[in-house]
Design an enzyme around this catalytic site. Structure first.
Site, mmCIF file in Angstrom:
data_model
loop_
_atom_site.group_PDB
_atom_site.id
_atom_site.type_symbol
_atom_site.label_atom_id
_atom_site.label_comp_id
_atom_site.label_asym_id
_atom_site.label_seq_id
_atom_site.Cartn_x
_atom_site.Cartn_y
_atom_site.Cartn_z
ATOM 1 N N LYS A 63 39.471 41.906 38.058
ATOM 2 C CA LYS A 63 40.005 41.030 37.015
ATOM 3 C C LYS A 63 38.861 40.392 36.233
ATOM 4 O O LYS A 63 38.863 40.390 35.003
ATOM 5 C CB LYS A 63 40.897 39.945 37.638
ATOM 6 C CG LYS A 63 42.243 40.488 38.083
ATOM 7 C CD LYS A 63 43.023 39.539 38.974
ATOM 8 C CE LYS A 63 44.301 40.223 39.466
ATOM 9 N NZ LYS A 63 45.050 39.484 40.465
ATOM 10 N N GLN A 65 44.953 33.761 43.216
ATOM 11 C CA GLN A 65 45.233 35.025 43.888
ATOM 12 C C GLN A 65 46.113 34.790 45.126
ATOM 13 O O GLN A 65 45.781 33.973 45.985
ATOM 14 C CB GLN A 65 43.908 35.704 44.278
ATOM 15 C CG GLN A 65 44.059 37.072 44.888
ATOM 16 C CD GLN A 65 44.584 38.107 43.887
ATOM 17 O OE1 GLN A 65 44.167 38.145 42.726
ATOM 18 N NE2 GLN A 65 45.497 38.942 44.338
ATOM 19 N N ASP A 97 50.041 34.287 35.252
ATOM 20 C CA ASP A 97 50.744 35.121 36.232
ATOM 21 C C ASP A 97 52.256 35.028 36.009
ATOM 22 O O ASP A 97 53.019 35.756 36.648
ATOM 23 C CB ASP A 97 50.407 34.637 37.651
ATOM 24 C CG ASP A 97 49.829 35.748 38.507
ATOM 25 O OD1 ASP A 97 49.756 36.885 38.006
ATOM 26 O OD2 ASP A 97 49.467 35.468 39.656
#
Ligand code: NDP
Length: 299
Positions: A54, A98, A121
């Site tokens: 990422k 994460q 997200d």
């Protein structure tokens, strides 16, 4: 006849190229450089590798990337205070924590603490609520990627029978909402669905997000259907390394379907590309800069 392979790698590379051009344009015209903060707690090996990809791809696209690592022992309060700092930081437009978090953390509380405008997200209830109401939202990256892949096969999804297996907040539910917004006729299947095979056989478009290797079999597929395999399952291989397989029994389903995503190389690469797309979208919305139409797939 063998199904057409939907090349997620190539489609994601194309999307990242568009994003890089848009980032260069934002910086030149508006002095705006989208910034993505990625937070990793603990040292889960798969998560470490996702976080590295990422950050690297954000850099390649010309964005700022801010990596924050906390030891598993840091605790909820320290993580919450990091989130508060990132919420207040004007250089940060996207915040990704994460998942999964180590034991002892409350992931819902962490996600709910993220400024919804920076929730790249798409997991904050504010964004899932906007999506459910058909309003512009930041949409979870994996289902957003699935939609781009489905649209690479079908110019319009209107009227298609779509079946989504899985109803998680991360994949199944937002995928169903996005398909509904595109006027597909959507069925959501899950572990309590009766005769899943018969439900799947109705699908012109099947999205499998289950987490069970090879569960969807060839005789579950309507001939010519499009199959999007979200599953990432690690199986031990003979050489001692892990082999990644999807939720679909690829070899048999390929013989019946019209188009299918491979695993790896299908949905996976789209997830990171859509994270970058969401970061650009968030930066544009926060700065009040118009989003170009070709990139406004995030709601
Ligand atoms: P979850 O475990 O959160 O959800 C799985 C869903 O599958 C649940 O809704 C569950 O139903 C359903 N399910 C489980 N067993 C069955 C069954 N036997 N029959 C029908 N439905 C079943 O998983 P996620 O949604 O997070 O992920 C799904 C898969 O996608 C995983 O393999 C994951 O690794 C992968 N993934 C891939 C990503 C990518 O970038 N390619 C990103 C995110 C996930 P119920 O609700 O009734 O329990």
């Amino acid at each position: 006849m063998s199904a057409t392979l939907i090349d997620g790698k190539a489609i994601a590379a194309d999307l990242r190229g568009n994003i890089a051009r848009r980032v260069a344009d934002l910086s030149e015209r508006h002095g705006l450089v989208p910034g993505l903060a990625v937070v990793l707690v603990g040292n889960h090996p798969a998560s470490e590798s996702y976080v590295r990809s990422k950050s690297n791809l954000a850099h390649v696209a010309g964005m700022r990337s801010f990596d924050h690592r906390l030891p598993a022992s840091a605790g909820q309060a320290e993580l919450m205070s990091l989130i508060a700092r990132l919420n207040d930081d004007p250089a940060v437009h996207g915040i990704l924590v994460q998942l999964p978090l180590p034991d002892g953390y409350d992931p819902d509380a962490v996600i709910n603490a993220i400024d919804p405008r920076k929730d790249v997200d798409g997991l904050h209830p504010f964004n899932s609520g906007l999506l459910a109401n058909g309003l512009p939202a930041l949409v979870a990256c994996t289902p957003l990627g699935c939609m781009i892949l489905a649209k690479s096969v079908h110019a319009s999804l209107a009227g298609l029978e779509a079946v989504v297996i899985g109803r998680s907040k991360l994949v199944g539910k937002p995928a169903a909402q996005l398909l509904l917004a595109e006027n597909a006729t959507v069925t959501m299947a899950h572990s309590k669905t009766r005769d899943l095979a018969a439900v799947c056989r109705r699908a012109d478009l099947l999205v499998a997000a289950i987490g069970r290797p090879g569960m969807v079999r060839g005789d579950w597929i309507k001939p010519g259907a499009t199959v999007i395999d979200v599953g990432i399952n690690r199986l031990p291989a003979e050489d001692g390394k892990n082999r990644i397989v999807g939720d679909v029994a690829f070899a048999e389903v390929r013989d019946v379907a019209g188009a299918i995503t491979p695993v790896p190389g299908g949905v996976g690469p789209m997830t990171i590309a859509c994270l970058l797309l969401n970061t650009v979208t968030a930066a544009c919305r926060i700065a009040g800069v118009p989003e170009p139409q070709c990139m406004s797939s995030a709601g």
